[in-house]
Design a protein around this motif. Sequence first.
Motif, PDB file in Angstrom:
ATOM      1  N   GLY A 195       0.849  -1.230  -0.083  1.00  0.00           N
ATOM      2  CA  GLY A 195      -0.221  -0.038   0.025  1.00  0.00           C
ATOM      3  C   GLY A 195       0.861   1.219  -0.106  1.00  0.00           C
ATOM      4  O   GLY A 195       0.179   2.296   0.036  1.00  0.00           O
ATOM      5  N   ALA A 196       2.103   1.108  -0.061  1.00  0.00           N
ATOM      6  CA  ALA A 196       2.988   2.279   0.107  1.00  0.00           C
ATOM      7  C   ALA A 196       3.371   2.656  -1.277  1.00  0.00           C
ATOM      8  O   ALA A 196       4.185   1.700  -1.895  1.00  0.00           O
ATOM      9  N   SER A 197       3.489   3.845  -1.969  1.00  0.00           N
ATOM     10  CA  SER A 197       4.003   4.231  -3.240  1.00  0.00           C
ATOM     11  C   SER A 197       5.434   4.314  -3.074  1.00  0.00           C
ATOM     12  O   SER A 197       5.947   5.264  -2.236  1.00  0.00           O
ATOM     13  N   LEU A 198       6.128   3.661  -3.943  1.00  0.00           N
ATOM     14  CA  LEU A 198       7.659   3.876  -3.891  1.00  0.00           C
ATOM     15  C   LEU A 198       8.031   3.626  -5.223  1.00  0.00           C
ATOM     16  O   LEU A 198       7.650   3.472  -6.420  1.00  0.00           O
ATOM     17  N   THR A 199       9.544   4.199  -5.390  1.00  0.00           N
ATOM     18  CA  THR A 199      10.267   4.211  -6.435  1.00  0.00           C
ATOM     19  C   THR A 199      11.359   2.866  -6.490  1.00  0.00           C
ATOM     20  O   THR A 199      12.038   2.789  -5.558  1.00  0.00           O
ATOM     21  N   CYS A 200      11.065   2.041  -7.612  1.00  0.00           N
ATOM     22  CA  CYS A 200      11.843   1.013  -7.452  1.00  0.00           C
ATOM     23  C   CYS A 200      13.307   1.219  -8.360  1.00  0.00           C
ATOM     24  O   CYS A 200      13.401   1.837  -9.036  1.00  0.00           O
ATOM     25  N   PHE A 201      14.195   0.360  -7.733  1.00  0.00           N
ATOM     26  CA  PHE A 201      15.757   0.205  -8.622  1.00  0.00           C
ATOM     27  C   PHE A 201      16.387  -1.117  -8.407  1.00  0.00           C
ATOM     28  O   PHE A 201      15.706  -1.804  -7.778  1.00  0.00           O
ATOM     29  N   ASN A 202      17.430  -1.118  -9.316  1.00  0.00           N
ATOM     30  CA  ASN A 202      18.075  -2.562  -9.185  1.00  0.00           C
ATOM     31  C   ASN A 202      17.047  -3.559  -9.649  1.00  0.00           C
ATOM     32  O   ASN A 202      16.910  -4.446  -9.177  1.00  0.00           O
ATOM     33  N   VAL A 203      16.071  -3.226 -10.600  1.00  0.00           N
ATOM     34  CA  VAL A 203      15.062  -4.050 -11.243  1.00  0.00           C
ATOM     35  C   VAL A 203      15.655  -5.350 -12.059  1.00  0.00           C
ATOM     36  O   VAL A 203      16.174  -4.963 -12.962  1.00  0.00           O
ATOM     37  N   GLY A 204      15.457  -6.594 -11.645  1.00  0.00           N
ATOM     38  CA  GLY A 204      15.768  -7.564 -12.499  1.00  0.00           C
ATOM     39  C   GLY A 204      14.328  -8.090 -12.987  1.00  0.00           C
ATOM     40  O   GLY A 204      13.368  -7.822 -12.851  1.00  0.00           O
ATOM     41  N   GLU A 205      14.527  -9.253 -13.429  1.00  0.00           N
ATOM     42  CA  GLU A 205      13.386 -10.020 -14.009  1.00  0.00           C
ATOM     43  C   GLU A 205      12.204 -10.197 -12.974  1.00  0.00           C
ATOM     44  O   GLU A 205      11.088 -10.033 -13.304  1.00  0.00           O
ATOM     45  N   LYS A 206      12.603 -10.654 -11.742  1.00  0.00           N
ATOM     46  CA  LYS A 206      11.910 -10.843 -10.621  1.00  0.00           C
ATOM     47  C   LYS A 206      12.395 -10.522  -9.345  1.00  0.00           C
ATOM     48  O   LYS A 206      11.717 -10.706  -8.220  1.00  0.00           O
ATOM     49  N   THR A 207      13.241  -9.446  -9.365  1.00  0.00           N
ATOM     50  CA  THR A 207      13.794  -8.633  -8.285  1.00  0.00           C
ATOM     51  C   THR A 207      13.651  -7.211  -8.290  1.00  0.00           C
ATOM     52  O   THR A 207      13.789  -6.690  -9.459  1.00  0.00           O
ATOM     53  N   PHE A 208      13.793  -6.600  -7.263  1.00  0.00           N
ATOM     54  CA  PHE A 208      13.651  -5.177  -7.104  1.00  0.00           C
ATOM     55  C   PHE A 208      14.148  -4.529  -5.907  1.00  0.00           C
ATOM     56  O   PHE A 208      13.855  -5.284  -4.785  1.00  0.00           O
ATOM     57  N   SER A 209      14.410  -3.501  -5.683  1.00  0.00           N
ATOM     58  CA  SER A 209      14.830  -2.720  -4.389  1.00  0.00           C
ATOM     59  C   SER A 209      14.043  -1.424  -4.239  1.00  0.00           C
ATOM     60  O   SER A 209      13.625  -0.879  -5.444  1.00  0.00           O
ATOM     61  N   VAL A 210      13.876  -0.984  -3.090  1.00  0.00           N
ATOM     62  CA  VAL A 210      13.345   0.220  -2.715  1.00  0.00           C
ATOM     63  C   VAL A 210      14.059   0.988  -1.297  1.00  0.00           C
ATOM     64  O   VAL A 210      14.493  -0.143  -0.615  1.00  0.00           O
ATOM     65  N   ALA A 211      13.988   2.245  -1.366  1.00  0.00           N
ATOM     66  CA  ALA A 211      14.755   2.711  -0.230  1.00  0.00           C
ATOM     67  C   ALA A 211      13.537   3.333   0.567  1.00  0.00           C
ATOM     68  O   ALA A 211      12.734   4.015  -0.116  1.00  0.00           O
ATOM     69  N   ILE A 212      14.053   3.131   1.710  1.00  0.00           N
ATOM     70  CA  ILE A 212      12.799   3.600   2.948  1.00  0.00           C
ATOM     71  C   ILE A 212      13.725   4.611   3.628  1.00  0.00           C
ATOM     72  O   ILE A 212      14.417   4.370   4.323  1.00  0.00           O
ATOM     73  N   ILE A 213      12.851   5.898   3.732  1.00  0.00           N
ATOM     74  CA  ILE A 213      13.321   6.864   4.695  1.00  0.00           C
ATOM     75  C   ILE A 213      12.592   6.870   6.101  1.00  0.00           C
ATOM     76  O   ILE A 213      11.788   6.041   6.516  1.00  0.00           O
ATOM     77  N   PRO A 214      13.321   7.243   7.076  1.00  0.00           N
ATOM     78  CA  PRO A 214      12.962   7.001   8.433  1.00  0.00           C
ATOM     79  C   PRO A 214      11.419   7.317   8.674  1.00  0.00           C
ATOM     80  O   PRO A 214      10.756   6.680   9.439  1.00  0.00           O
ATOM     81  N   TYR A 215      10.884   8.428   8.098  1.00  0.00           N
ATOM     82  CA  TYR A 215       9.532   8.657   8.369  1.00  0.00           C
ATOM     83  C   TYR A 215       8.660   7.553   7.869  1.00  0.00           C
ATOM     84  O   TYR A 215       7.686   7.091   8.456  1.00  0.00           O
ATOM     85  N   THR A 216       8.992   7.019   6.552  1.00  0.00           N
ATOM     86  CA  THR A 216       8.114   5.997   6.188  1.00  0.00           C
ATOM     87  C   THR A 216       8.180   4.723   6.901  1.00  0.00           C
ATOM     88  O   THR A 216       7.275   4.023   7.164  1.00  0.00           O
ATOM     89  N   PHE A 217       9.691   4.402   7.343  1.00  0.00           N
ATOM     90  CA  PHE A 217       9.810   3.247   8.245  1.00  0.00           C
ATOM     91  C   PHE A 217       8.862   3.295   9.494  1.00  0.00           C
ATOM     92  O   PHE A 217       8.475   2.393   9.989  1.00  0.00           O
ATOM     93  N   ASP A 218       8.996   4.310  10.140  1.00  0.00           N
ATOM     94  CA  ASP A 218       8.286   4.587  11.359  1.00  0.00           C
ATOM     95  C   ASP A 218       6.914   4.768  11.211  1.00  0.00           C
ATOM     96  O   ASP A 218       6.104   4.198  12.205  1.00  0.00           O
ATOM     97  N   HIS A 219       6.210   5.128  10.087  1.00  0.00           N
ATOM     98  CA  HIS A 219       4.803   5.241   9.846  1.00  0.00           C
ATOM     99  C   HIS A 219       3.987   4.188   9.109  1.00  0.00           C
ATOM    100  O   HIS A 219       2.892   4.254   8.938  1.00  0.00           O
ATOM    101  N   THR A 220       4.730   3.059   8.842  1.00  0.00           N
ATOM    102  CA  THR A 220       4.307   1.972   8.012  1.00  0.00           C
ATOM    103  C   THR A 220       4.649   0.833   8.640  1.00  0.00           C
ATOM    104  O   THR A 220       5.370   0.688   9.538  1.00  0.00           O
ATOM    105  N   ASN A 221       4.105  -0.206   8.240  1.00  0.00           N
ATOM    106  CA  ASN A 221       4.603  -1.583   8.711  1.00  0.00           C
ATOM    107  C   ASN A 221       5.929  -2.160   7.971  1.00  0.00           C
ATOM    108  O   ASN A 221       6.310  -3.270   8.269  1.00  0.00           O
TER     109      ASN A 221
END
Length: 198
Positions: A139-165
């Motif tokens: 449910g969180a809108s994020l930007t993906c990077f290091n995208v592979g065929e079935k893998t990807f990464s996202v960076a999470i800032i402290p605010y998002t980390f603290d206010h989401t699961n």
Amino acid sequence: MFTGIVESLGNLKQTKREGTNLHLEISSDISRELKIDQSVSHNGVCLTVTEVNENSHWVTAVDETLQKSNLGGLEDGDLINLERCMQMNGRLDGHIVQGHVDTTAEVKEVKDEDGSWVFTFELREAGLMVEKGSVCVNGASLTCFNVGEKTFSVAIIPYTFDHTNFKNLEKCSIVNVEFDIVGKYIQKLTSQNTGNPL
């Protein structure tokens, strides 16, 4: 329609099975403001509010939803990212999110970057993702990077980390993923050889 900007954290109080359906009671600080028949995103899944109590609300997930998402694996006390539907007179801070989960992904790595966190996921099935594109995770809108065929990464800032699961996610955790709807429409259009110009 949602934006992927998590509004509140809900706490799963209890679940009840009824045939192939799963009823969930969630307590949150927005529950008392909800209305029956209202659409609310739960970990990125659009569900209809069926009952509202003083500090909690009920929703129902059908079998198709349980097969596509992580809702069936939740346990009492688990945190759920919540977002009410977007208002047409407001800013679109995230990206267009339907609340229709495409697949799930498993957390492969959580890396502490000394001020932020990088989460790497492996998709259950490949989907439409592009480098630096939008993706909705739990449910969180994020930007993906290091995208592979079935893998990807996202960076999470402290605010998002603290206010989401995200703060409770660890290796092997399962998350819901919705791919960018604009990209899905473009892919559909370009894959059809209709002979008609776009």
